[in-house]
Each structure stands twice: as structure tokens, then as C-alpha cells.
Write a protein that holds these residues in place. Structure first.
Motif, mmCIF file in Angstrom:
data_model
loop_
_atom_site.group_PDB
_atom_site.id
_atom_site.type_symbol
_atom_site.label_atom_id
_atom_site.label_comp_id
_atom_site.label_asym_id
_atom_site.label_seq_id
_atom_site.Cartn_x
_atom_site.Cartn_y
_atom_site.Cartn_z
ATOM 1 N N MET A 109 0.835 -1.209 0.000
ATOM 2 C CA MET A 109 0.000 0.000 0.000
ATOM 3 C C MET A 109 0.864 1.251 0.000
ATOM 4 S SD MET A 109 -3.117 -0.807 2.663
ATOM 5 C CE MET A 109 -3.600 0.904 2.694
ATOM 6 N N VAL A 114 -1.254 -1.311 -5.623
ATOM 7 C CA VAL A 114 -2.588 -1.607 -5.099
ATOM 8 C C VAL A 114 -2.992 -3.048 -5.366
ATOM 9 C CG1 VAL A 114 -5.009 -0.912 -5.129
ATOM 10 C CG2 VAL A 114 -3.232 0.817 -5.352
ATOM 11 N N THR A 141 -7.803 -0.800 0.150
ATOM 12 C CA THR A 141 -7.308 -1.211 -1.162
ATOM 13 C C THR A 141 -8.462 -1.449 -2.127
ATOM 14 O OG1 THR A 141 -7.212 -3.576 -0.591
ATOM 15 C CG2 THR A 141 -5.248 -2.261 -0.158
#
Length: 219
Positions: A109, A114, A141
Motif C-alpha cells: 500500500m 494496489v 485497497t
């Protein structure tokens, strides 16, 4: 329209990976190193903790808890590439190490990877479904990928596990405000709850909430 800024603590709180009830067979010297490392980590003495866990790793090569804890130390010291390597090693040795999966997801992250973060955090919540932190990270996410319904489901799980989790209420407020049409009242309710629980105010988001039209009354 700029994407909303979801809340996920970049340096999460966590229980250290040792001691673990499944850890058996450590020599007295290795056990002492583990206990010293845990104590140092709990006091944020990261240099001492690193020394102790490296000693443990030397005495018990590929010990998964030593690897996870070294990853936590490196993460706290801001050396995320080194942390990533330790978490990945821990997962190779112990594929069900939920904390390693969660922290690997956090590293991804922070690197804006992602897709990799989503995959790691999906594994984390599968292995430890009772972790509100893991569900919150996973929700963030999902939201960053535009999967707002799935993110909302994860955030509801967080609140079910930890009703006073301020970040989850803030993130739910953003999710509800992203809906079409926006669920303004729900967004306001969760934003206020987040503030009541100690979340920092977000003046830009608050202005959007205040400017949003009230829902039409049913005649």
C-alpha cells in the motif's frame, strides 16, 4: 473529481509475533533472545529488538516468528524494502502467517502497488478474519480500486469486530458519500462518529458534507 483520501494508519499498531503457542523446540538461549526482543519491541527500542531477533534467527534459522518480528522492526525503522524481504521469507516458511501477510500488504500500500496489496490483504483477512486492522486495510485497497460495495462490506466487518474503530467510521463516511446519489445522512453520521472517537477533522470533506443537499422528503 479527485479520489477520496481513505484512512489507514501507515504504521499500524500490532501485537508482536512472539511468543506463540505453536513455538516449541527453541533452545533456552533462543527463547531468551525471543523474550528480550519482544520486550524491546514493546518499548519501541528497535535497535535492541533487531539485535535480539537477529540472534534468535542465528540460533533458529528460518524461525518464522523471528522473521516476522524482524520485518516489524525494519518497518518501524522506515526500511520498508528490508521489511518486505523479511515478511516474504516468513510467508515462504509459514504460509499461514497472517501478520506477515497483513504487513506485506501495508508495505505494498505504501508503495502504491494496489493490486499486490489487495492480494496480500485478502490472504490476511482469510487467515485472521477477526482482525479489524486487516479488514480496514483490505477495505482501503478495495476502495482505491473503485470497488466500493466490497469495501463497504469490509468496513462493516471492522465495526462489527471493533465498534470504536475511528478509521473505519471515517472510511465508511467516504464510501457513503461516493454513492450515486450520495447517502449524505449516513456519511455525516459516520464522519461525526469518527470525530467523536478521536479522528482528525478533514475540513475539505466536512465542507462537502455541509454543502450537500438534504434528502428530499417523501410527500
Amino acid at each position: 473529481m479527485a479520489p477520496p483520501s481513505f484512512h489507514a494508519n501507515p504504521a499500524p499498531s500490532f501485537d508482536s509475533a512472539l511468543p506463540s503457542p505453536f513455538e516449541t523446540g527453541l533452545s533456552p538461549e533462543a527463547k531468551a533472545a525471543a523474550e528480550a526482543g519482544i520486550e524491546a519491541l514493546g518499548k519501541n527500542k528497535f535497535g535492541d529488538a533487531e539485535t535480539d531477533f537477529l540472534k534468535l534467527l542465528k540460533l533458529a534459522p528460518d524461525n518464522p516468528s523471528a522473521l516476522v518480528n524482524l520485518g516489524l522492526v525494519e518497518f518501524r525503522l522506515g526500511r520498508e524494502e528490508d521489511a518486505q524481504k523479511y515478511f516474504q521469507r516468513a510467508i515462504r516458511v509459514k504460509p499461514d502467517a497472517a501478520l506477515a501477510w497483513m504487513m506485506l500488504g501495508v508495505v505494498y500500500m505504501n508503495q502504491d502497488e494496489v493490486e499486490a496489496a489487495t492480494a496480500a490483504l485478502a490472504q490476511a483477512v482469510y487467515l485472521n478474519p477477526k482482525s479489524p486492522q486487516a479488514h480496514n486495510y483490505y477495505a482501503v485497497t478495495l476502495a482505491k480500486r473503485g470497488w466500493y460495495d466490497a469495501a463497504e462490506d469490509e468496513l462493516q466487518k471492522v465495526i462489527g469486530l471493533a465498534p470504536d474503530f475511528a478509521e473505519a467510521h471515517f472510511n465508511l463516511a467516504l464510501i457513503y458519500f461516493q454513492q450515486n446519489p450520495p447517502a449524505v445522512e449516513l456519511a455525516r453520521r459516520h464522519y461525526q462518529k469518527a470525530l467523536d472517537l478521536g479522528a482528525a477533522p478533514d475540513p475539505e470533506f466536512a465542507a462537502k458534507l455541509n454543502a450537500a443537499p438534504e434528502p428530499a422528503e417523501v410527500q
